[in-house]
Design a protein around this motif. Structure first.
Motif, PDB file in Angstrom:
ATOM      1  N   TYR A   1      -2.505  13.720 -10.233  1.00  0.00           N
ATOM      2  CA  TYR A   1      -1.967  12.658 -10.668  1.00  0.00           C
ATOM      3  C   TYR A   1      -2.512  11.525  -9.446  1.00  0.00           C
ATOM      4  N   CYS A   2      -3.141  10.953  -9.641  1.00  0.00           N
ATOM      5  CA  CYS A   2      -3.568   9.630  -8.793  1.00  0.00           C
ATOM      6  C   CYS A   2      -4.112   8.705  -9.634  1.00  0.00           C
ATOM      7  N   ASP A   3      -2.820   7.326  -9.616  1.00  0.00           N
ATOM      8  CA  ASP A   3      -3.443   6.537 -10.550  1.00  0.00           C
ATOM      9  C   ASP A   3      -3.614   5.555  -9.023  1.00  0.00           C
ATOM     10  N   GLY A   4      -4.630   5.619  -8.211  1.00  0.00           N
ATOM     11  CA  GLY A   4      -5.423   5.593  -7.176  1.00  0.00           C
ATOM     12  C   GLY A   4      -7.025   6.320  -6.652  1.00  0.00           C
ATOM     13  N   THR A   5      -6.797   6.109  -5.680  1.00  0.00           N
ATOM     14  CA  THR A   5      -7.751   6.682  -4.588  1.00  0.00           C
ATOM     15  C   THR A   5      -7.538   8.493  -3.751  1.00  0.00           C
ATOM     16  N   LEU A   6      -8.673   9.320  -4.443  1.00  0.00           N
ATOM     17  CA  LEU A   6      -7.534  10.556  -4.132  1.00  0.00           C
ATOM     18  C   LEU A   6      -9.110  10.811  -2.826  1.00  0.00           C
ATOM     19  N   SER A   7      -8.866  11.586  -2.003  1.00  0.00           N
ATOM     20  CA  SER A   7      -9.716  12.260  -0.913  1.00  0.00           C
ATOM     21  C   SER A   7      -9.650  13.796  -1.032  1.00  0.00           C
ATOM     22  N   LEU A   8     -10.729  14.783  -1.257  1.00  0.00           N
ATOM     23  CA  LEU A   8      -9.825  15.534  -1.637  1.00  0.00           C
ATOM     24  C   LEU A   8     -10.583  16.737   0.129  1.00  0.00           C
ATOM     25  N   TYR A   9     -10.285  16.837   0.468  1.00  0.00           N
ATOM     26  CA  TYR A   9     -10.883  18.403   1.290  1.00  0.00           C
ATOM     27  C   TYR A   9     -10.451  19.486   1.702  1.00  0.00           C
TER      28      TYR A   9
ATOM     29  N   GLU B   1       0.638  -0.996  -0.190  1.00  0.00           N
ATOM     30  CA  GLU B   1      -0.234   0.041  -0.325  1.00  0.00           C
ATOM     31  C   GLU B   1       0.650   1.062   0.067  1.00  0.00           C
ATOM     32  N   LYS B   2       0.201   2.271  -0.635  1.00  0.00           N
ATOM     33  CA  LYS B   2       1.154   3.115  -0.329  1.00  0.00           C
ATOM     34  C   LYS B   2       0.590   4.398  -0.571  1.00  0.00           C
ATOM     35  N   SER B   3       0.808   5.787  -0.126  1.00  0.00           N
ATOM     36  CA  SER B   3       0.004   7.182   0.811  1.00  0.00           C
ATOM     37  C   SER B   3       1.575   8.410  -0.227  1.00  0.00           C
ATOM     38  N   ILE B   4      -0.230   8.976  -0.633  1.00  0.00           N
ATOM     39  CA  ILE B   4       1.083  10.868   0.517  1.00  0.00           C
ATOM     40  C   ILE B   4      -0.484  11.259   0.877  1.00  0.00           C
ATOM     41  N   ILE B   5       0.037  12.152   2.154  1.00  0.00           N
ATOM     42  CA  ILE B   5      -0.461  12.523   2.566  1.00  0.00           C
ATOM     43  C   ILE B   5      -0.096  14.474   2.903  1.00  0.00           C
TER      44      ILE B   5
ATOM     45  N   GLY C   1       0.367   3.931  -9.624  1.00  0.00           N
ATOM     46  CA  GLY C   1      -0.340   3.211  -9.367  1.00  0.00           C
ATOM     47  C   GLY C   1      -0.225   1.620  -9.864  1.00  0.00           C
ATOM     48  N   GLY C   2      -1.248   0.792 -10.249  1.00  0.00           N
ATOM     49  CA  GLY C   2      -0.905  -0.375 -10.463  1.00  0.00           C
ATOM     50  C   GLY C   2      -2.119  -1.000 -11.661  1.00  0.00           C
ATOM     51  N   GLY C   3      -2.972   0.228 -11.797  1.00  0.00           N
ATOM     52  CA  GLY C   3      -4.710  -0.433 -12.162  1.00  0.00           C
ATOM     53  C   GLY C   3      -5.615  -0.870 -11.564  1.00  0.00           C
ATOM     54  N   LEU C   4      -6.823  -0.790 -12.087  1.00  0.00           N
ATOM     55  CA  LEU C   4      -7.963  -0.765 -11.337  1.00  0.00           C
ATOM     56  C   LEU C   4      -7.733  -2.083  -9.638  1.00  0.00           C
ATOM     57  N   SER C   5      -7.492  -3.305 -10.264  1.00  0.00           N
ATOM     58  CA  SER C   5      -7.170  -4.167  -8.899  1.00  0.00           C
ATOM     59  C   SER C   5      -6.130  -3.595  -7.753  1.00  0.00           C
ATOM     60  N   LEU C   6      -5.775  -2.695  -8.396  1.00  0.00           N
ATOM     61  CA  LEU C   6      -5.033  -1.755  -7.454  1.00  0.00           C
ATOM     62  C   LEU C   6      -5.085  -0.016  -6.698  1.00  0.00           C
ATOM     63  N   GLU C   7      -6.314   0.030  -7.095  1.00  0.00           N
ATOM     64  CA  GLU C   7      -6.855   1.927  -7.164  1.00  0.00           C
ATOM     65  C   GLU C   7      -7.058   1.866  -5.214  1.00  0.00           C
ATOM     66  N   LYS C   8      -7.284   1.181  -4.513  1.00  0.00           N
ATOM     67  CA  LYS C   8      -7.835   1.435  -3.259  1.00  0.00           C
ATOM     68  C   LYS C   8      -6.822   1.182  -1.899  1.00  0.00           C
ATOM     69  N   GLN C   9      -5.525   1.182  -2.963  1.00  0.00           N
ATOM     70  CA  GLN C   9      -4.714   0.936  -2.077  1.00  0.00           C
ATOM     71  C   GLN C   9      -3.174   1.675  -2.715  1.00  0.00           C
ATOM     72  N   ASN C  10      -3.672   2.760  -3.378  1.00  0.00           N
ATOM     73  CA  ASN C  10      -2.791   3.617  -3.657  1.00  0.00           C
ATOM     74  C   ASN C  10      -3.731   5.042  -2.918  1.00  0.00           C
ATOM     75  N   THR C  11      -3.847   5.225  -2.230  1.00  0.00           N
ATOM     76  CA  THR C  11      -4.308   7.057  -1.865  1.00  0.00           C
ATOM     77  C   THR C  11      -3.321   8.405  -2.013  1.00  0.00           C
ATOM     78  N   ILE C  12      -4.326   9.198  -1.956  1.00  0.00           N
ATOM     79  CA  ILE C  12      -3.832  10.162  -1.584  1.00  0.00           C
ATOM     80  C   ILE C  12      -4.884  11.311  -0.884  1.00  0.00           C
ATOM     81  N   LEU C  13      -4.052  11.756   0.616  1.00  0.00           N
ATOM     82  CA  LEU C  13      -5.166  12.322   1.545  1.00  0.00           C
ATOM     83  C   LEU C  13      -4.832  14.231   1.417  1.00  0.00           C
ATOM     84  N   ILE C  14      -5.895  15.348   1.014  1.00  0.00           N
ATOM     85  CA  ILE C  14      -5.954  16.456   1.280  1.00  0.00           C
ATOM     86  C   ILE C  14      -6.560  17.172   2.029  1.00  0.00           C
ATOM     87  N   LYS C  15      -5.460  16.910   3.622  1.00  0.00           N
ATOM     88  CA  LYS C  15      -6.712  17.114   4.814  1.00  0.00           C
ATOM     89  C   LYS C  15      -7.310  18.987   4.448  1.00  0.00           C
ATOM     90  N   GLU C  16      -8.477  19.359   4.578  1.00  0.00           N
ATOM     91  CA  GLU C  16      -8.969  20.632   5.448  1.00  0.00           C
ATOM     92  C   GLU C  16      -7.565  21.742   5.229  1.00  0.00           C
TER      93      GLU C  16
END
Length: 358
Positions: free
Chosen positions: A291-299, A248-252, A267-282
């Motif tokens: 650019y996020c080949d994975g899942t982004l949470s933007l606040y 799993e990989k992340s940028i916070i 990232g590594g495609g759709l099968s790994l989408e949930k384990q590659n994450t970027i979180l941009i907090k409030e």
């Protein structure tokens, strides 16, 4: 005057310069001009040397594509669900979203703000467009140093000198590093607020910028990056996390952090989408491109463009897919002269930008 002409020639003929070219720009002059093109992390590094007899003038630049004004605010992969905005979300600019369209929803009855989108809506594709991997590339010749061998409080290494590669065990502190320097670690690399960096490349499995740090750097990590509160990563900084498909990989980005440049989650495609994450907090504020080949949470706020395979908003009980809650994407807030990654280049955009003189 000759230096300006040499820079203009380089911009107009950049793709044809290759690694080395020597020419005489003006046939009636005796000034010889040499162009040397190399990589420095994400950027191309261009050296221009003009010589007349025994005198010479040298200039070094970081070079990239100039940002195109038609770049969208958001590109979200089509996953057969609608794209949702809620709370105080603001999006200024065109968006590429799933064919099911844009939906405004309310998930917090205590919120009195209404989400807003200003711009056109286009359909995205079901497969997230891939990007070639960003890698460092070590120079052929370099000087290897252990951090314990450095007794000075400042190391400034010009780009006309051999690259210095400094090995660090865990923490970098009480040191100024500027120029043609790479810092590497086999473990988590902690960058203290007492460190000053400019134009330096950092490489480690995981990199943490501690509260209060201020400087510019290119960051290459294999597991993740944490940008703590009150950190300021100045233009033109790069954060990239590699495409290791195992972990799993992340940028916070913590609240009240500031960043200007390019953020790149490979990232590594759709099968790994949930384990590659970027979180941009409030209260975090980024300027440039995410650019996020994975899942982004933007606040927080992105003054620029966001490209994401997936979006998610999580509460203590629920995860909302394809939702931005209170996040801002303001493509109209990007400075006029800003570099751009080649991932999403409109067909009419091939202009070269001299990002910085180094």
């Amino acid at each position: 005057m000759h230096n300006e002409s040499a820079a203009s020639y380089a911009k107009a003929n950049f793709e044809n310069l290759k690694s080395y070219k020597q020419i005489r720009l003006f046939p009636n002059e005796k000034i010889e001009t040499v162009f040397v093109k190399e990589k420095w992390g994400f950027f191309d590094k261009l050296t221009i040397i003009s010589s007349l007899k025994k005198d010479s003038i040298r200039q070094d630049f970081l070079v990239a594509n100039k940002r195109n004004k038609n770049t969208p605010a958001l590109y979200l992969r089509d996953n057969d669900e609608d794209f949702k905005i809620s709370g105080g979300t603001r999006i200024n600019g065109d968006i590429f979203i799933p064919k099911k369209g844009l939906k405004t929803i309310t998930i917090d009855n205590n919120s009195f703000e209404k989400p807003i989108h200003n711009g056109s809506v286009f359909n995205s594709q079901k497969v997230f467009p891939k990007h070639s991997e960003l890698t460092i590339g070590y120079p052929e010749n370099y000087e290897l140093l252990d951090i314990n061998e450095i007794n000075e409080h400042s190391v400034i290494n010009g780009f006309n000198e051999i690259t210095k590669v400094i090995e660090v065990n865990t923490k970098l502190e009480n040191l100024k590093l500027k120029g043609n320097i790479m810092v590497t670690s086999q473990d988590t690399l902690i960058i203290s607020s007492s460190v000053i960096l400019e134009d330096v490349i950092l490489e480690a499995p995981k990199i943490i910028f501690q509260n209060g740090f201020e400087g510019s750097a290119q960051v290459f990590a294999s597991k993740g990056v944490i940008v703590e509160p009150q950190v300021v990563l100045k233009y033109p900084s790069i954060i990239t996390v590699g495409s290791n498909h195992i972990m799993e990989k992340s940028i916070i980005f913590e609240g009240e952090s500031v960043f200007s440049g390019l953020v790149f989650m490979q990232g590594g495609g759709l099968s790994l989408e949930k384990q590659n994450t970027i979180l941009i907090k409030e209260k975090a504020e980024l300027t440039g491109e995410v650019y996020c080949d994975g899942t982004l949470s933007l606040y927080g706020i992105v003054n620029g463009s966001v490209f994401a395979s997936a979006l998610v908003h999580k509460t203590t009980t629920t995860a909302y897919k394809n939702l931005i809650y209170n996040g801002h994407i303001l493509v109209d807030k990007v400075p006029g002269s800003f570099f751009q990654d080649s991932f999403f280049q409109p067909l009419d955009s091939e202009e070269i930008l001299f990002v910085k003189k180094i």
